[in-house]
Scaffold this active site. Structure first.
Site, mmCIF file in Angstrom:
data_model
loop_
_atom_site.group_PDB
_atom_site.id
_atom_site.type_symbol
_atom_site.label_atom_id
_atom_site.label_comp_id
_atom_site.label_asym_id
_atom_site.label_seq_id
_atom_site.Cartn_x
_atom_site.Cartn_y
_atom_site.Cartn_z
ATOM 1 N N GLU A 56 0.810 -1.217 0.000
ATOM 2 C CA GLU A 56 0.000 0.000 0.000
ATOM 3 C C GLU A 56 0.842 1.264 0.000
ATOM 4 O O GLU A 56 0.496 2.243 -0.653
ATOM 5 C CB GLU A 56 -0.935 0.029 1.226
ATOM 6 C CG GLU A 56 -1.710 1.338 1.276
ATOM 7 C CD GLU A 56 -2.838 1.377 2.279
ATOM 8 O OE1 GLU A 56 -2.829 0.579 3.229
ATOM 9 O OE2 GLU A 56 -3.731 2.217 2.093
ATOM 10 N N ASP A 71 -0.292 -5.155 3.258
ATOM 11 C CA ASP A 71 -0.773 -3.922 3.883
ATOM 12 C C ASP A 71 -0.103 -3.866 5.251
ATOM 13 O O ASP A 71 -0.385 -4.682 6.132
ATOM 14 C CB ASP A 71 -2.300 -3.932 4.024
ATOM 15 C CG ASP A 71 -2.813 -2.558 4.443
ATOM 16 O OD1 ASP A 71 -2.005 -1.748 4.932
ATOM 17 O OD2 ASP A 71 -4.014 -2.303 4.280
ATOM 18 N N ILE A 75 -0.325 -1.803 7.747
ATOM 19 C CA ILE A 75 -1.356 -1.655 8.795
ATOM 20 C C ILE A 75 -2.693 -1.542 8.076
ATOM 21 O O ILE A 75 -2.940 -0.551 7.373
ATOM 22 C CB ILE A 75 -1.146 -0.404 9.682
ATOM 23 C CG1 ILE A 75 0.234 -0.448 10.364
ATOM 24 C CG2 ILE A 75 -2.262 -0.321 10.736
ATOM 25 C CD1 ILE A 75 0.518 0.748 11.285
ATOM 26 N N ASP A 76 -3.530 -2.543 8.219
ATOM 27 C CA ASP A 76 -4.896 -2.404 7.716
ATOM 28 C C ASP A 76 -5.738 -1.940 8.901
ATOM 29 O O ASP A 76 -5.781 -2.607 9.938
ATOM 30 C CB ASP A 76 -5.437 -3.714 7.138
ATOM 31 C CG ASP A 76 -6.782 -3.465 6.480
ATOM 32 O OD1 ASP A 76 -6.828 -2.685 5.512
ATOM 33 O OD2 ASP A 76 -7.793 -4.005 6.963
ATOM 34 N N THR A 91 -5.564 1.725 9.537
ATOM 35 C CA THR A 91 -4.690 2.816 9.996
ATOM 36 C C THR A 91 -5.463 3.842 10.842
ATOM 37 O O THR A 91 -4.928 4.364 11.827
ATOM 38 C CB THR A 91 -4.023 3.499 8.780
ATOM 39 O OG1 THR A 91 -3.246 2.520 8.104
ATOM 40 C CG2 THR A 91 -3.119 4.649 9.190
ATOM 41 N N ASP A 109 -5.627 -4.967 0.857
ATOM 42 C CA ASP A 109 -6.556 -5.076 1.987
ATOM 43 C C ASP A 109 -7.092 -6.512 2.126
ATOM 44 O O ASP A 109 -7.493 -6.915 3.219
ATOM 45 C CB ASP A 109 -7.776 -4.161 1.790
ATOM 46 C CG ASP A 109 -7.415 -2.683 1.747
ATOM 47 O OD1 ASP A 109 -6.640 -2.249 2.604
ATOM 48 O OD2 ASP A 109 -7.923 -1.966 0.856
HETATM 49 C C1 IPD Z 1 -8.816 0.488 4.928
HETATM 50 C C2 IPD Z 1 -9.567 -0.383 5.889
HETATM 51 C C3 IPD Z 1 -11.012 0.062 5.928
HETATM 52 C C4 IPD Z 1 -11.638 -0.013 4.578
HETATM 53 C C5 IPD Z 1 -10.845 0.794 3.557
HETATM 54 C C6 IPD Z 1 -9.397 0.356 3.571
HETATM 55 P P1 IPD Z 1 -6.272 1.028 5.468
HETATM 56 O O1 IPD Z 1 -7.481 0.119 4.866
HETATM 57 O O2 IPD Z 1 -9.508 -1.721 5.504
HETATM 58 O O3 IPD Z 1 -11.769 -0.776 6.755
HETATM 59 O O4 IPD Z 1 -12.940 0.514 4.630
HETATM 60 O O5 IPD Z 1 -11.418 0.566 2.299
HETATM 61 O O6 IPD Z 1 -8.682 1.175 2.673
HETATM 62 O O7 IPD Z 1 -6.300 2.317 4.718
HETATM 63 O O8 IPD Z 1 -6.524 1.214 6.909
HETATM 64 O O9 IPD Z 1 -5.084 0.223 5.164
HETATM 65 CA CA CA Z 2 -2.965 0.344 5.287
#
Ligand code: IPD
Ligand code: CA
Length: 271
Positions: free
Chosen positions: A71, A88, A90-91, A93, A217
């Site tokens: 990402e 990813d 940190i999913d 963030t 993700d």
């Molecule tokens: C997000 C999270 C969030 C989702 C977003 C993602 P991130 O990832 O998974 O739940 O709704 O579509 O982009 O930005 O925290 O890596």
């Molecule tokens: Ca992320």
């Protein structure tokens, strides 16, 4: 691809996930340097970047021919048949920034464009979800199974608003949300697509979908769901293209089909 080869990548991936977890945990309660990306709600911290750099530096040193898709990388190679690490750092963030402990590092490995390894680690809650293709899915080494719920009237469903702040997109997402809320036991939006997939894989919820996500993700999570006995598909039915910015997951095919019939697709540009 031999089982031994997959085991070797898996062991290495597990090591990287655990070290990343230490970095996340170390920064969790501290003040963070935060930057915005596409919108004021699309956030990245120094820790996201440091974890991704740590993971990819290690992979590139060990496996010179492997491809890295992440990402936070400025350059993203196209997804191809080579062994590819889809990460990813940190999913969730936004959760990480707010000290809401529902966030995780997500590491998927593909070969021939099929996901063969999925590792998702939330160090704040000490939850390690893992899967190797054809070998089941696990949480903290205990086998997990998706729910058997087929009736949407008995289902708990995950979906997210995401970080894009375009009125027409948010309206469409909320219309889907309302339609599903009326038909189900409830909707949950916990802020991590990767952990939503883990919840579906472990039967803590019954289904979920999102439009606007990216391959990093969901790469690890889709394998964890299918190895737990669940279903992954395109929200309108058929096989899911991981680059198509959407997914639908459920414990059973019947529930997946019912969710599919109730949601209106939202178009995002492919990855
Ligand atoms: C997000 C999270 C969030 C989702 C977003 C993602 P991130 O990832 O998974 O739940 O709704 O579509 O982009 O930005 O925290 O890596
Ligand atoms: Ca992320």
């Amino acid at each position: 691809m031999s089982k031994d080869q997959i085991d070797e990548w898996y062991t290495f991936g597990l090591h990287l996930a655990k070290e990343s977890g230490k970095m996340m945990l170390d920064a969790f309660h501290k003040e963070k340097t935060i930057n915005t990306k596409q919108t004021f709600a699309d956030l990245v911290t120094e820790t996201d970047k440091a974890i991704e750099k740590f993971i990819f530096d290690n992979i590139r040193q060990k496996y010179k021919d492997h491809v890295c898709i992440g990402e936070e990388s400025e350059e993203r190679p196209p997804w191809n048949n080579s062994p590819t690490w889809i990460v990813d750092p940190i999913d969730g963030t936004t959760n990480f920034i707010h000290q809401f402990p529902n966030c995780a590092v997500s590491i998927g490995v593909s070969y021939d464009k099929k996901i063969v390894i999925g590792i998702i680690y939330n160090p704040m809650q000490n939850l390690l979800y893992t899967a190797k293709k054809g070998q089941g899915a696990f949480c903290n080494q205990k086998k997990i199974f998706s729910s058997k719920v087929t009736d949407i009237g008995k289902a708990l469903i995950f979906t997210e608003v995401g970080s894009l702040r375009k009125e027409n997109i948010i309206d469409k997402k909320l219309e889907n949300y309302a339609r599903l809320a009326r038909a189900s036991h409830g909707i949950r939006s916990m802020g991590s697509a990767a952990l939503n997939l883990c919840a579906i894989a472990s039967g803590q919820g019954d289904g979920g979908f999102e439009f606007g996500i990216h391959i990093w993700d969901i790469a690890a999570g889709v394998l964890i769901v299918t190895e737990a006995g669940g279903v992954i598909m395109d929200p309108k039915g058929g096989d899911l293209d991981l680059l198509s910015r959407k997914f639908l997951a459920a414990g059973t095919k019947e529930l997946a089909d019912t969710i599919s019939s109730k949601i209106t697709p939202i178009q995002f540009e492919s990855d």
